[in-house]
Write a protein that holds these residues in place. Structure first.
Motif, mmCIF file in Angstrom:
data_model
loop_
_atom_site.group_PDB
_atom_site.id
_atom_site.type_symbol
_atom_site.label_atom_id
_atom_site.label_comp_id
_atom_site.label_asym_id
_atom_site.label_seq_id
_atom_site.Cartn_x
_atom_site.Cartn_y
_atom_site.Cartn_z
ATOM 1 N N MET A 1 0.972 12.570 -3.826
ATOM 2 C CA MET A 1 -0.009 11.915 -4.692
ATOM 3 C C MET A 1 -0.133 10.465 -4.260
ATOM 4 N N GLY A 2 -1.297 9.917 -4.441
ATOM 5 C CA GLY A 2 -1.454 8.550 -3.963
ATOM 6 C C GLY A 2 -2.680 7.857 -4.517
ATOM 7 N N TRP A 3 -2.961 6.712 -3.900
ATOM 8 C CA TRP A 3 -4.078 5.882 -4.320
ATOM 9 C C TRP A 3 -4.815 5.336 -3.104
ATOM 10 N N PHE A 4 -6.124 5.355 -3.192
ATOM 11 C CA PHE A 4 -7.002 4.644 -2.284
ATOM 12 C C PHE A 4 -7.779 3.639 -3.134
ATOM 13 N N ARG A 5 -8.444 2.723 -2.451
ATOM 14 C CA ARG A 5 -9.334 1.801 -3.153
ATOM 15 C C ARG A 5 -10.551 1.505 -2.291
ATOM 16 N N GLN A 6 -11.619 1.114 -2.963
ATOM 17 C CA GLN A 6 -12.838 0.759 -2.259
ATOM 18 C C GLN A 6 -13.478 -0.442 -2.932
ATOM 19 N N ALA A 7 -13.574 -1.509 -2.170
ATOM 20 C CA ALA A 7 -14.237 -2.725 -2.639
ATOM 21 C C ALA A 7 -15.716 -2.666 -2.267
ATOM 22 N N PRO A 8 -16.555 -3.411 -2.974
ATOM 23 C CA PRO A 8 -17.993 -3.401 -2.668
ATOM 24 C C PRO A 8 -18.270 -3.756 -1.214
ATOM 25 N N GLY A 9 -19.045 -2.936 -0.552
ATOM 26 C CA GLY A 9 -19.425 -3.202 0.832
ATOM 27 C C GLY A 9 -18.363 -2.882 1.858
ATOM 28 N N LYS A 10 -17.248 -2.328 1.410
ATOM 29 C CA LYS A 10 -16.154 -2.032 2.342
ATOM 30 C C LYS A 10 -15.850 -0.537 2.345
ATOM 31 N N GLU A 11 -15.148 -0.122 3.390
ATOM 32 C CA GLU A 11 -14.742 1.279 3.473
ATOM 33 C C GLU A 11 -13.582 1.556 2.516
ATOM 34 N N ARG A 12 -13.458 2.827 2.167
ATOM 35 C CA ARG A 12 -12.339 3.226 1.324
ATOM 36 C C ARG A 12 -11.046 3.071 2.117
ATOM 37 N N GLU A 13 -10.023 2.458 1.510
ATOM 38 C CA GLU A 13 -8.779 2.218 2.233
ATOM 39 C C GLU A 13 -7.579 2.770 1.469
ATOM 40 N N PHE A 14 -6.596 3.187 2.241
ATOM 41 C CA PHE A 14 -5.352 3.705 1.689
ATOM 42 C C PHE A 14 -4.568 2.570 1.039
ATOM 43 N N VAL A 15 -3.936 2.871 -0.114
ATOM 44 C CA VAL A 15 -3.104 1.875 -0.796
ATOM 45 C C VAL A 15 -1.639 2.306 -0.794
ATOM 46 N N ALA A 16 -1.350 3.483 -1.331
ATOM 47 C CA ALA A 16 0.042 3.922 -1.450
ATOM 48 C C ALA A 16 0.077 5.417 -1.691
ATOM 49 N N ALA A 17 1.224 6.031 -1.378
ATOM 50 C CA ALA A 17 1.414 7.460 -1.625
ATOM 51 C C ALA A 17 2.887 7.730 -1.877
#
Length: 123
Positions: A34-50
């Motif tokens: 299980m984990g988390w990604f994040r996506q900021a406006p105008g940016k690609e979705r990026e891995f955060v933690a798992a």
């Protein structure tokens, strides 16, 4: 039908903390990280933690190491992301994920996504 439901996002000031939660339902999740990604406006979705199914192994991106902690409670099928010392650069929509592809999945290797929760950090 697998469902991932995130909660805990919001608007905070730089230096504050937040804890995100994600409850999974619909099947058994052994062998899934299980984990988390994040996506900021105008940016690609990026891995955060798992975190591995057992909880014994975790991985975090360099940008959050030392500030974010991931944990899980398998009795509740829930994963948590404790975010401390938040920065404006952490502002993004945070997505909960399930993946069979280890602790550093690419977005294409995520089996299930949550709907996302907004985290906004003001300076």
């Amino acid at each position: 039908q697998v469902q991932l439901v995130e909660s805990g996002g919001g608007l905070v000031q730089a230096g504050d903390s937040l804890r995100l939660s994600c409850a999974a339902s619909g099947r058994t999740f052994s062998m899934y990280a299980m984990g988390w990604f994040r996506q900021a406006p105008g940016k690609e979705r990026e891995f955060v933690a798992a975190i591995s199914w057992s909880g014994s192994n975790t991985y975090r991106s360099d940008s959050v190491k030392g500030r974010f902690t991931i944990s899980r409670d398998n009795a509740k099928n829930t994963v948590y992301l404790q975010m401390n010392s938040l920065k404006p650069d952490d502002t993004a929509v945070y997505y909960c994920t399930l993946s069979r592809f280890g602790l550093r999945p690419r977005p294409s290797e995520v089996d299930y996504w949550g709907q996302g929760t907004q985290v906004t950090v003001s300076s």
